[in-house]
Design a protein around this motif. Structure first.
Motif, PDB file in Angstrom:
ATOM      1  N   VAL A  23       0.842  -1.190   0.000  1.00 14.03           N
ATOM      2  CA  VAL A  23       0.000   0.000   0.000  1.00 14.03           C
ATOM      3  C   VAL A  23       0.884   1.248   0.000  1.00 14.03           C
ATOM      4  O   VAL A  23       0.563   2.240  -0.662  1.00 14.03           O
ATOM      5  N   ALA A  24       2.017   1.197   0.692  1.00 14.86           N
ATOM      6  CA  ALA A  24       2.941   2.334   0.710  1.00 14.86           C
ATOM      7  C   ALA A  24       3.440   2.648  -0.694  1.00 14.86           C
ATOM      8  O   ALA A  24       3.522   3.818  -1.091  1.00 14.86           O
ATOM      9  N   ILE A  50      -9.032  -1.857  -8.401  1.00 10.57           N
ATOM     10  CA  ILE A  50      -8.637  -0.457  -8.334  1.00 10.57           C
ATOM     11  C   ILE A  50      -8.443  -0.107  -6.859  1.00 10.57           C
ATOM     12  O   ILE A  50      -9.158  -0.618  -5.995  1.00 10.57           O
ATOM     13  N   LEU A  51      -7.448   0.711  -6.588  1.00 11.67           N
ATOM     14  CA  LEU A  51      -7.159   1.152  -5.225  1.00 11.67           C
ATOM     15  C   LEU A  51      -7.229   2.671  -5.203  1.00 11.67           C
ATOM     16  O   LEU A  51      -6.546   3.338  -5.982  1.00 11.67           O
ATOM     17  N   SER A  52      -8.055   3.198  -4.310  1.00 13.69           N
ATOM     18  CA  SER A  52      -8.228   4.646  -4.227  1.00 13.69           C
ATOM     19  C   SER A  52      -7.654   5.190  -2.927  1.00 13.69           C
ATOM     20  O   SER A  52      -7.394   4.437  -1.979  1.00 13.69           O
ATOM     21  N   GLU A  53      -7.508   6.496  -2.904  1.00 13.78           N
ATOM     22  CA  GLU A  53      -7.078   7.167  -1.672  1.00 13.78           C
ATOM     23  C   GLU A  53      -8.032   6.829  -0.536  1.00 13.78           C
ATOM     24  O   GLU A  53      -7.601   6.625   0.601  1.00 13.78           O
ATOM     25  N   ARG A  54      -9.298   6.776  -0.827  1.00 14.19           N
ATOM     26  CA  ARG A  54     -10.299   6.459   0.200  1.00 14.19           C
ATOM     27  C   ARG A  54     -10.082   5.073   0.782  1.00 14.19           C
ATOM     28  O   ARG A  54     -10.246   4.869   1.984  1.00 14.19           O
ATOM     29  N   ASP A  55      -9.750   4.102  -0.080  1.00 14.63           N
ATOM     30  CA  ASP A  55      -9.466   2.747   0.408  1.00 14.63           C
ATOM     31  C   ASP A  55      -8.312   2.774   1.409  1.00 14.63           C
ATOM     32  O   ASP A  55      -8.364   2.114   2.448  1.00 14.63           O
ATOM     33  N   PRO A  71      -0.373  -5.827   1.399  1.00 14.42           N
ATOM     34  CA  PRO A  71      -0.450  -5.867  -0.071  1.00 14.42           C
ATOM     35  C   PRO A  71      -1.710  -5.144  -0.565  1.00 14.42           C
ATOM     36  O   PRO A  71      -2.748  -5.144   0.110  1.00 14.42           O
ATOM     37  N   VAL A  72      -1.591  -4.551  -1.713  1.00 12.62           N
ATOM     38  CA  VAL A  72      -2.698  -3.831  -2.346  1.00 12.62           C
ATOM     39  C   VAL A  72      -3.933  -4.726  -2.466  1.00 12.62           C
ATOM     40  O   VAL A  72      -5.061  -4.264  -2.307  1.00 12.62           O
ATOM     41  N   SER A  73      -3.735  -6.013  -2.699  1.00 15.44           N
ATOM     42  CA  SER A  73      -4.856  -6.948  -2.891  1.00 15.44           C
ATOM     43  C   SER A  73      -5.809  -6.976  -1.703  1.00 15.44           C
ATOM     44  O   SER A  73      -6.985  -7.288  -1.863  1.00 15.44           O
TER      45      SER A  73
END
Length: 144
Positions: A23-24, A50-55, A71-73
């Motif tokens: 995520v970093a 998709i990964l958003s700032e809100r997530d 992890p982004v997942s």
């Protein structure tokens, strides 16, 4: 205006991360490119999520700084809302409002063409309205 014209205006650069990136790392890309969301690639060019700032903010609120090492997942939205290049900006805006999303991957069948944001759509709508106002002013001024 069609979504394809929006992409032509803004460019079709696609910023993406892999699902196993941290995520970093994703947050660093968001900052570097001054964008609000990043696509998550599944390795074959199709978006896996998709990964958003809100997530990221939501996970930070729940887990603190530990979230940055995940992890982004674990944070990404997997159920993507997409739009086609032939759809209008009004249709895209309605879809964003209805599904409460701020970013839409633009897909032509299985092929990813780019991503549009609510800001891109609103800007295009405002530009169109300004052009219409100027045309009407010219028309009225020409009549007088």
């Amino acid at each position: 205006m069609h979504v394809s014209a929006l992409l032509k205006r803004k460019g079709s650069e696609i910023v993406s991360v892999r699902s196993d990136d941290t995520v970093a790392a994703a947050a660093a890309l968001l900052t570097k490119h001054r964008i609000g969301a990043v696509l998550v690639s599944d390795g074959d060019g199709r978006p896996a999520g998709i990964l958003s700032e809100r997530d990221i903010v939501r996970r930070l609120a729940a887990d603190g700084a530990q979230a940055l090492g995940r992890p982004v997942s674990e944070l990404m939205t997997r159920d993507l809302v997409t739009v086609g290049p032939e759809q209008s900006d009004a249709e895209a805006l309605a879809l964003m409002s209805e599904r409460r999303v701020r970013h839409l991957p633009v897909m032509d069948g299985e092929r990813l063409l780019g991503v549009i944001s609510i800001g891109d759509v609103v800007k295009a709508r405002l530009d169109g309205a300004e052009l219409e106002v100027e045309s009407l002013r010219g028309y009225v001024a020409g009549i007088g």
